[in-house]
Design an enzyme around this catalytic site. Sequence first.
Site, mmCIF file in Angstrom:
data_model
loop_
_atom_site.group_PDB
_atom_site.id
_atom_site.type_symbol
_atom_site.label_atom_id
_atom_site.label_comp_id
_atom_site.label_asym_id
_atom_site.label_seq_id
_atom_site.Cartn_x
_atom_site.Cartn_y
_atom_site.Cartn_z
ATOM 1 N N TRP A 129 26.680 -59.558 -20.263
ATOM 2 C CA TRP A 129 27.571 -60.445 -21.024
ATOM 3 C C TRP A 129 28.943 -60.191 -20.413
ATOM 4 C CZ3 TRP A 129 31.964 -60.273 -24.033
ATOM 5 C CH2 TRP A 129 32.208 -61.390 -24.854
ATOM 6 N N ASN A 144 27.217 -50.678 -19.641
ATOM 7 C CA ASN A 144 27.508 -51.512 -20.807
ATOM 8 C C ASN A 144 28.794 -50.974 -21.419
ATOM 9 O OD1 ASN A 144 27.524 -52.854 -23.292
ATOM 10 N ND2 ASN A 144 26.040 -51.453 -24.192
ATOM 11 N N GLY A 145 29.823 -51.803 -21.482
ATOM 12 C CA GLY A 145 31.096 -51.344 -22.049
ATOM 13 C C GLY A 145 32.260 -51.842 -21.216
ATOM 14 N N GLU A 149 27.368 -71.850 -34.343
ATOM 15 C CA GLU A 149 26.830 -70.883 -33.379
ATOM 16 C C GLU A 149 25.708 -71.476 -32.529
ATOM 17 O OE1 GLU A 149 26.660 -66.314 -34.914
ATOM 18 O OE2 GLU A 149 25.558 -67.737 -36.137
ATOM 19 N N LYS A 151 24.340 -60.628 -29.395
ATOM 20 C CA LYS A 151 23.891 -60.127 -30.691
ATOM 21 C C LYS A 151 24.637 -58.860 -31.081
ATOM 22 C CE LYS A 151 20.725 -60.105 -33.988
ATOM 23 N NZ LYS A 151 21.206 -61.059 -34.961
#
Length: 612
Positions: A73, A99-100, A492, A607
């Site tokens: 993402w 991730n981060g 959404e 999510k």
Amino acid sequence: MCGIVAYLGKKQAYPILVKGLKRLEYRGYDSSGIALLNGKLNVYKKKGKVKELEDFVETQSKSGTIGIGHTRWATHGKPDDTNAHPHTSSSGRLTLVHNGIIENYALLKEALTKLGHTFKSETDTEVLVNLIEEVQNADGLSLEEAVRVALTKVVGAYAIVVLDKNEPDKLVAARQSSPLVVGIGEDEFYLASDGTPIVEYTKKVIYLKDEEIVTVKRNGDISIKSINNELQTPFIQELEMEIEALEKGGYDFFMLKEIHEQPKTIAECMRGRLNAEEGWVSLGGVQELKEKMLAAQRFIIVSCGTSWHSGLIGEYLFEDLVRIPVEVEYASEFRYRNPVITDKDIVIAISQSGETADTLAALKLAKEKGALTFGIVNVVGSSIARFTDAGCYIHVGPEIGVASTKAFTGQVTLLTMLALMFAKEKKTISDTYFNQLVTELDRIPEKVAEVLAINKQIEYIAGEIKDAQNALYLGRGYNFPVALEGALKLKEISYIHAEGYPAAEMKHGPIALIDENMPVVVIATNSSAYEKITSNIQEVKARRGIVIAIVEKGEQEISKIADYTIEIPATEEPLTPLIASIPLQLLSYHIAVMRGCNVDQPRNLAKSVTVE
Ligand code: G6P
């Protein structure tokens, strides 16, 4: 956000990684990639869904019993093949998934560039892998030591897994504010952002803590150190997850499956916690702190997205039934406005994933200021569940669809039980009313099932309004947060602009938008404001708006005025959101499907939002 998965063992890594990435795709799906080591390092990366990567790798070498994977993402750098993870260091020795966000990446990049490192992507992750390589080379450190020392120079959030071309029997991983689970098999290890890629291979897991670095080896060795170089004792737990919960089970989308699961998940949430015949509600997670919670002067609820809407319903419940003041805060705003928090406040975090970065940060602030923290969480073992002083799980099982449905009703069920438990203790409602509410709450699963049975009628209404460009959702009292949630669900997944408003407040703005093209969904089940909401519907009709009214079964007046009426079973007013939200979920679902949208993976959303 972003999902990471890695494998080291005797099996071929590729099928495990691809399957794992598909399971993690709910966390981000703009690009994905895999690195496999088998003498030679092969890195494959593709923009788009994991399926695109899979198609691409079809004709490539897939062998290797060690590998790492990532589904992205995007934060730093647009979604494309180059910015996709894994990222490899300048020399080609180290490869990493992350991730981060590395907040000080720009400064680090500048320093590393001066030292001769080159960069292909725009990501912060490529900076991190080069930093680890720099530390490794400069000081002649082992991989695990280089990762540890490099991380002391990093500001930000990360879950990482690092693969060293020169050490094919080892993986090193670490976490800070982003989740990472280690699965332990027979001489094999799995590393992932959550248990979903692991569950079918092993149920023995370790949830890595912040600032911990784990090294797993092919001979079955595992060691965990803190970033300060202290050896940690691994705490092995049983993964609470079933594979069936991760499959669509015959439904076209996870969201539809999850909507239909609600009679069961609401009942699961109440199991062992409520007894209508004997007239009691008891939540184990509260017992330890019950006295402090009962003595609290104020509850502050912090959350984001759908969980924030549950929080608003919590406010109505606690104020109405327990007579305690409640504030409901967007977690992200709360922490940046110097809030007044005292040790007499209880800060309640509501989170499906238990990983939302803003919610976690709000909790940290609350703890620093001396407040007691309480979590209402779905994912067992998640960061928020571990960080809070006490809490209750909602027990609705894994929620895969990005748009939250069963977690929402689970959260509201839990909040209702909490309010009832406190109301009984504080005697803020009569025993008769308490028993009435408990009996009625126990019946909610059947009533939700009744609403699900009119799915076809809701699908028909969806067909009538699917081409709208805007939509308005109105509700009063307990149904106002329901209106907000209904509007959020629609925007959404169907990309129709939708707003939720308190029905009376419509006159102060949105009424200007109403014409014959505007669908207005009115949740009109409130007995306490029936006449008022009927007038609001008249106001919409007078401006030729298309009214879709959610009313109680047998209702006579509104059905005559509304263009479409959806009848739902009557219930006690404080429990209305649990039933009234169901037709709104179905309405959004059908509209999105009719518009050809990917309901489970709406564009730009994720999510689990692990960046602030
Ligand atoms: C994202 C999800 C929403 C969710 C929100 C808060 O925006 O798409 O469905 O409501 O995050 O997440 P949490 O896990 O804290 O409930």
